[in-house]
Design an enzyme around this catalytic site. Structure first.
Site, PDB file in Angstrom:
ATOM      1  N   TYR A  40       0.863  -1.189   0.000  1.00 43.67           N
ATOM      2  CA  TYR A  40       0.000   0.000   0.000  1.00 43.67           C
ATOM      3  C   TYR A  40       0.894   1.233   0.000  1.00 43.67           C
ATOM      4  O   TYR A  40       1.912   1.254  -0.686  1.00 43.67           O
ATOM      5  CB  TYR A  40      -0.965  -0.070   1.196  1.00 43.67           C
ATOM      6  CG  TYR A  40      -2.137   0.872   1.049  1.00 43.67           C
ATOM      7  CD1 TYR A  40      -2.955   0.832  -0.083  1.00 43.67           C
ATOM      8  CD2 TYR A  40      -2.433   1.797   2.032  1.00 43.67           C
ATOM      9  CE1 TYR A  40      -4.020   1.695  -0.236  1.00 43.67           C
ATOM     10  CE2 TYR A  40      -3.505   2.672   1.897  1.00 43.67           C
ATOM     11  CZ  TYR A  40      -4.290   2.619   0.760  1.00 43.67           C
ATOM     12  OH  TYR A  40      -5.339   3.481   0.621  1.00 43.67           O
ATOM     13  N   LYS A  95     -20.216 -21.170  -9.348  1.00 42.79           N
ATOM     14  CA  LYS A  95     -19.543 -21.026 -10.641  1.00 42.79           C
ATOM     15  C   LYS A  95     -18.116 -20.531 -10.422  1.00 42.79           C
ATOM     16  O   LYS A  95     -17.176 -20.971 -11.103  1.00 42.79           O
ATOM     17  CB  LYS A  95     -20.331 -20.037 -11.512  1.00 42.79           C
ATOM     18  CG  LYS A  95     -19.970 -20.057 -12.993  1.00 42.79           C
ATOM     19  CD  LYS A  95     -20.347 -21.379 -13.634  1.00 42.79           C
ATOM     20  CE  LYS A  95     -20.099 -21.392 -15.129  1.00 42.79           C
ATOM     21  NZ  LYS A  95     -21.220 -20.889 -15.914  1.00 42.79           N
ATOM     22  N   GLU A 137     -24.410 -15.028 -16.491  1.00 39.99           N
ATOM     23  CA  GLU A 137     -24.986 -16.263 -15.966  1.00 39.99           C
ATOM     24  C   GLU A 137     -26.433 -16.048 -15.540  1.00 39.99           C
ATOM     25  O   GLU A 137     -26.766 -15.018 -14.928  1.00 39.99           O
ATOM     26  CB  GLU A 137     -24.160 -16.723 -14.751  1.00 39.99           C
ATOM     27  CG  GLU A 137     -24.414 -18.123 -14.314  1.00 39.99           C
ATOM     28  CD  GLU A 137     -23.635 -19.138 -15.148  1.00 39.99           C
ATOM     29  OE1 GLU A 137     -23.939 -20.333 -15.014  1.00 39.99           O
ATOM     30  OE2 GLU A 137     -22.753 -18.749 -15.922  1.00 39.99           O
ATOM     31  N   ASP A 163     -24.619 -19.943 -20.188  1.00 36.45           N
ATOM     32  CA  ASP A 163     -25.852 -20.717 -20.326  1.00 36.45           C
ATOM     33  C   ASP A 163     -26.148 -21.011 -21.795  1.00 36.45           C
ATOM     34  O   ASP A 163     -26.675 -22.071 -22.128  1.00 36.45           O
ATOM     35  CB  ASP A 163     -27.035 -19.957 -19.724  1.00 36.45           C
ATOM     36  CG  ASP A 163     -26.879 -19.744 -18.234  1.00 36.45           C
ATOM     37  OD1 ASP A 163     -26.226 -20.577 -17.597  1.00 36.45           O
ATOM     38  OD2 ASP A 163     -27.388 -18.741 -17.715  1.00 36.45           O
TER      39      ASP A 163
END
Length: 763
Positions: A40, A95, A137, A163
């Site tokens: 950082y 998924k 999805e 899909d």
């Protein structure tokens, strides 16, 4: 499992030990103040400035290049429909898990609370700079088509609605091979599609690219055939409105070559199937019930070539064969999109892979003597380790050839090595193991079934089809626990101490006494010991009333192993019993021997332990690469502990020259291929990835495996018994349910192997 029990287990799985299925893990050191100042402020400013100069540096200095967003609005979740973005999150996390375990891709799941197409697209575009790719999805059609089309056009990173395209890609690969087996010309075949949603339309579109003529495709939805007279069809559906109004599915199937089902279960009857052309190709992919039952279909037509969406039948059309590797290839060349060329490359890679010789570990996983290209094997299996090295490079090459790759690959051999390394962090071996056990479940005695966790392991083994449990213990208590768990299956329960088992107990006692009467055991002793469940269970296995047994959850290892050594004994030709632990490390499975039996083995015994371990490693479909470890490297010490290891290796080199084994060697050299190659290029391990460590004594082996397990939360299977004549295995004291289920799978696979060897010896 009853509905309540299954629901409870699913909820517990998602809730414990921490809610959800994914987490963010740092990839850099963060132990010191210096580390944090680099991670950082102020160190982080340097990569920020480099990216500001050239935005492509974001791939060099951040995780963008391996980060995919799985995005949904929850409008078409699995078979649940429109349940909302929050309710879709478990599916999206699932998924994400598949992306990670199959292709090493990191995922953030994003659930968007809008059904407005423009707002959805705007949201995705606004967050796209974070990601290297977008997986859409569970978005309902027809909106999903418009969303994908616009995002592909307007973003410069890969976007795919899995899909639609996942099913299309996998089924297209299966179709190419099915047509080859059926000896049919793709340009001539007639296709009937049941279903007109996003997946069915995407399949039809890809089939046309393969060579099927659009006019040869007839499509049905829930209202009937798609025809020009239908006024409510979407623009995409109109492309397939080729049918004649009023035509039934049965009529359309007369003479058809291909049936593609993406609709509902049991709508394809045997009569319809009989009306199809010779060598019909049937892809019945409705889940969980296909359009026609697999067994019914193959009983109806012997010439059928069939695929389903189910894992319990041949030719599973499973999207996991595609999306992890398609995105892997796209990400690795920084493709700006997933185009048709890349999809077709995946199709052809999958089709070709099914024709190649199958690795032994895949045959083992699926309980096959040899998987061969044919009617029952037209697409690869999901556990095939070659998928990542075949599909991902094919997709990457297609991206390069079609001009959408911003970072072309030049060294393909190195790329393949990198892909294989990505598989190292996955526990595929557990899935391979349980899958193999399911191919031929065995009768397994659970000697401590009146413990809740042991009974839970038995329940899982039964419901997953891993084993046929036989439960030992207090029958009344077991029945109470079964009710509590919702374990309502009618499985055998025996209590060795009850009158009910007098006849069996006396029979076992007599057999035991006759085998041990000259070793100080009286008949009364034998009768007394047969009241003890481990003795009783061991005799069940000995007498063929069971195939395997597991015990040890509530008792120490020495206490549990004693009756097994007395009753079961060693396998023919074996003079030594030993154990190995399979550790699921981030470099892949590692076998550690001997972790539980021999305190200080001799050189001869070490050689035997190495040989028995090698046999077990091969049982899991791996080729053993064995390091005989010590505190010494190739003669650097003359201490007796190092010397005996050196002598064991010399024996193995002389009498088993084909075995990849070497030592004595320190563990860091054994596990670091570069160090080993540079320092000891003469070693048989040079250039090899060690997967087996044989330790000089029990103390070293036991400490090491438990250290790995506790410090790094490495999953362990074992100790696995080596050299026993029967499949008997011992749980660690207080083992988890998962560990016990894994050991049951080991016991079943061991029993399968022993059956095979027995049949071979009897011929």
């Amino acid at each position: 499992m009853n509905k309540y029990s299954k629901r409870r287990e699913a909820l517990l799985y998602h809730a414990k030990p921490a809610p959800g299925k994914i987490q963010v893990v740092p990839t850099k050191k963060y132990a010191t103040q210096r580390d944090l100042s680099l991670a950082y402020s102020p160190g982080v400013a340097e990569p920020c400035l480099e990216i500001a100069k050239d935005v492509n540096n974001v791939y060099k200095y951040t995780a963008k290049g391996n980060l995919v967003a799985v995005i949904s609005n929850g409008t078409a979740v699995l078979g649940l429909g429109d349940i909302g973005p929050e309710a879709s999150k478990p599916v999206m996390e699932g998924k994400a898990l598949l992306f990670k375990i199959f292709a090493g891709i990191d995922v953030f799941d994003i659930e968007i609370d809008t059904k407005d197409v423009d707002k959805f697209i705007e949201t995705v575009k606004n967050i796209a700079p974070t990601f290297g790719g977008i997986n859409l999805e569970d978005i309902k059609a027809p909106e999903s088509f418009e969303i994908e089309r616009r995002l592909v056009e307007e973003l410069n990173i890969p976007v795919m609605h899995d899909d639609q395209h996942g099913t299309a890609i996998i089924s297209s690969a299966a179709l190419l091979n099915a047509l080859e087996l059926a000896k049919k010309n793709i340009a001539d075949v007639k296709v009937v599609v049941s279903g007109a949603g996003s997946a069915a339309l995407a399949c039809a579109n890809l089939y046309i690219l393969l060579g099927i003529k659009p006019e040869n495709i007839v499509m049905f939805d829930s209202r009937g055939i798609l025809s020009p007279e239908r006024t409510t069809l979407s623009e995409l559906q109109k492309k397939y409105a080729n049918g004649k109004e009023g035509t039934t599915l049965e009529e359309a199937l007369v003479g058809a070559d291909i049936f593609l089902g993406l609709s509902a279960g049991n709508i394809l009857t045997p009569e319809m199937l009989l009306g199809m052309a010779k060598n019909p190709i049937v892809f019945a992919m409705a889940n969980p019930l296909p359009e026609i039952d697999y067994n019914l279909a193959i009983a109806t037509r012997k010439d059928i070539i069939m695929a389903t969406g189910r894992s319990d039948h041949p030719n599973q059309v499973n999207n996991v064969l595609g999306f992890p590797y398609i995105f892997r290839g796209a990400l690795d060349v920084r493709a700006t999109k997933i185009n048709e060329e890349m999809k077709m490359a995946a199709v052809r890679a999958l089709a070709e892979l099914a024709k190649e010789p199958v690795p032994e570990q895949v045959n083992i996983a699926y309980g096959e003597t040899r998987l061969n290209f044919g009617r029952d094997y037209i697409i690869p299996k999901p556990f095939d380790p070659r998928l990542i090295t075949k599909v991902a490079p094919a997709v990457a090459k297609a991206a390069m050839d079609s001009g959408v790759a911003l970072h072309p690959i030049t060294d393909w051999e190195k790329y393949e090595e990198e892909l294989l390394e990505r598989l190292g962090s996955d526990n595929k071996m557990v899935r391979l193991l349980t899958n193999r056990a399911k191919t031929e479940p065995k009768r397994v005695v659970f000697a401590e079934a009146d413990h809740l966790d042991v009974l839970k392991a038995a329940q899982i083994a039964y419901e997953e089809g891993i084993a046929h449990p036989i439960l030992l213990g207090n029958k009344e208590l077991i029945l109470e626990l079964k009710e509590e768990l919702g374990f309502d299956a009618d499985v055998p329960i025996f209590d060795p101490k009850t009158k009910e088992e007098d006849e069996r107990r006396m029979k076992y006692a007599d057999i035991y006494w006759k085998s041990r009467q000259r070793r100080g055991i009286s008949l009364l002793d034998a009768q007394k010991w047969m009241r003890e469940r481990n003795y009783f269970a061991a005799m069940m296995v000995n007498e063929g009333d069971a195939d395997a047994m597991v015990s040890g959850y509530s008792r120490s290892y020495p206490t549990t192993v004693k009756p097994l050594m007395q009753l079961i004994g060693k396998a023919p030709g074996i003079s030594l019993i030993a154990t190995t632990n399979m550790m699921m490390t981030n470099r892949g499975p590692m076998f550690l021997s001997d972790t539980a039996i021999n305190p200080n083995p001799t050189a001869d015994e070490l050689a035997k332990i190495a040989l028995m371990t090698a046999k077990t490693v091969r049982m899991f479909g791996m080729e053993p690469v064995i390091a005989m470890v010590s505190f010494s490297n190739f003669g650097s010490s003359s201490h007796e502990s190092a010397t005996k290891v050196r002598q064991a290796v010399a024996y193995l080199h002389e009498y088993y020259p084909d075995l990849i084994v070497d030592g004595e060697i320190q563990t860091d050299f054994a596990l670091n291929p570069e160090m080993l190659k540079n320092k000891f290029p003469f070693s048989k391990l040079a250039g090899k990835k060690v997967n087996t460590l044989v330790f000089p004594n029990l103390e070293a082996a036991n400490i090491n495996y438990k250290l790995l397990k506790e410090l790094y939360k490495v999953d362990s299977i074992g100790p696995i018994m080596l050299g026993m004549s029967k499949a008997v295995h011992i749980f660690q004291l207080g083992a988890s349910v998962e560990e016990m289920v894994n050991m049951v799978a080991v016991a079943v696979v061991d029993a399968q192997e022993k059956d095979k060897r027995k049949k071979v010896s009897e011929k």
